[in-house]
Design a protein around this motif. Sequence first.
Motif, mmCIF file in Angstrom:
data_model
loop_
_atom_site.group_PDB
_atom_site.id
_atom_site.type_symbol
_atom_site.label_atom_id
_atom_site.label_comp_id
_atom_site.label_asym_id
_atom_site.label_seq_id
_atom_site.Cartn_x
_atom_site.Cartn_y
_atom_site.Cartn_z
ATOM 1 N N MET A 126 7.744 7.920 5.855
ATOM 2 C CA MET A 126 7.595 6.759 6.738
ATOM 3 C C MET A 126 6.487 7.002 7.761
ATOM 4 S SD MET A 126 9.246 3.822 7.025
ATOM 5 C CE MET A 126 11.002 3.741 7.076
ATOM 6 N N ILE A 127 6.400 8.218 8.284
ATOM 7 C CA ILE A 127 5.337 8.562 9.227
ATOM 8 C C ILE A 127 3.980 8.525 8.527
ATOM 9 C CG2 ILE A 127 4.397 10.452 10.630
ATOM 10 C CD1 ILE A 127 7.339 11.185 11.289
ATOM 11 N N CYS A 128 3.925 8.950 7.267
ATOM 12 C CA CYS A 128 2.661 8.922 6.510
ATOM 13 C C CYS A 128 2.152 7.498 6.322
ATOM 14 C CB CYS A 128 2.834 9.595 5.155
ATOM 15 S SG CYS A 128 2.969 11.388 5.251
ATOM 16 N N THR A 129 3.065 6.526 6.278
ATOM 17 C CA THR A 129 2.621 5.136 6.102
ATOM 18 C C THR A 129 1.994 4.569 7.368
ATOM 19 O OG1 THR A 129 4.796 4.231 6.688
ATOM 20 C CG2 THR A 129 4.373 4.670 4.353
ATOM 21 N N LEU A 130 2.027 5.301 8.452
ATOM 22 C CA LEU A 130 1.378 4.845 9.681
ATOM 23 C C LEU A 130 -0.105 5.189 9.709
ATOM 24 C CD1 LEU A 130 4.129 5.897 12.257
ATOM 25 C CD2 LEU A 130 3.752 3.639 11.248
ATOM 26 N N PHE A 131 -0.566 6.019 8.777
ATOM 27 C CA PHE A 131 -1.961 6.453 8.748
ATOM 28 C C PHE A 131 -2.655 5.913 7.496
ATOM 29 C CE2 PHE A 131 0.474 9.709 10.996
ATOM 30 C CZ PHE A 131 -0.178 9.708 12.224
ATOM 31 N N ASP A 132 -3.818 5.307 7.700
ATOM 32 C CA ASP A 132 -4.558 4.728 6.582
ATOM 33 C C ASP A 132 -5.163 5.765 5.647
ATOM 34 O OD1 ASP A 132 -4.076 2.057 7.041
ATOM 35 O OD2 ASP A 132 -5.745 1.856 8.457
ATOM 36 N N CYS A 133 -5.300 6.999 6.095
ATOM 37 C CA CYS A 133 -5.886 8.017 5.217
ATOM 38 C C CYS A 133 -4.973 8.320 4.018
ATOM 39 C CB CYS A 133 -6.186 9.286 5.993
ATOM 40 S SG CYS A 133 -4.745 10.108 6.693
ATOM 41 N N GLY A 180 0.824 -1.198 0.000
ATOM 42 C CA GLY A 180 0.000 0.000 0.000
ATOM 43 C C GLY A 180 0.858 1.247 0.000
ATOM 44 N N TRP A 181 0.206 2.377 0.153
ATOM 45 C CA TRP A 181 0.846 3.684 0.220
ATOM 46 C C TRP A 181 1.681 3.986 -1.029
ATOM 47 C CZ3 TRP A 181 0.475 0.705 4.666
ATOM 48 C CH2 TRP A 181 -0.346 1.240 5.646
#
Length: 196
Positions: free
Chosen positions: A131-138, A61-62
């Motif tokens: 990397m921090i953005c990949t922690l959020f499903d939005c 994903g992402w």
Amino acid sequence: MMQDEHLGGPAKRNIFSQAIGRISQVYQRYLDLWTPHVISRWTVALLLIFVFILRIFLSQGWYIVTYALGIYHLNLFIAFLTPKIDPAMDFDDGEGPELPTRSNEEFRPFIRRLPEFKFWYSVMRSTVIAMICTLFDCFNIPVFWPILVMYFITLFSITMKRQIKHMIKYRYLPFTHGKPKYQNHENTSRSPLVEV
């Protein structure tokens, strides 16, 4: 009584600003310690990018975050390869100044638009943010990722082709590896002890 409360207010803000100032000093100190270690810095950056790619590969994903990070890194790389004073921007007729080709011409060193340390720092910062953005499903927007890969390869090819043509046209090489190093023959033949 009222006067004591008023004196206590700014002191708390002062403690907070002192703490922020101290943290920024420690952060800058560590950045300054990393500055001369080019190979170590880039090894850490490549390792962080590898961990990010591994995270994307395992999570499946992402892809939009990965594509945005790739485009940002491409822009940083192009700024790293481009001279600070672009000869194409200085002259409208296309005949700009060139690097010296003869010994009697003026020497102008290659100065990058984006210095190496700022390039590394931006790569590290953007990879950590991705990397921090990949922690959020939005941020996990469903897309057909092969199209993004093909578009990125096409964009990379076109951009690098244009950059290489620019380097050939204005005769500059942005890398120092493989360039000849000249020494002054007068200083190397004489010993400093001989001079009176």
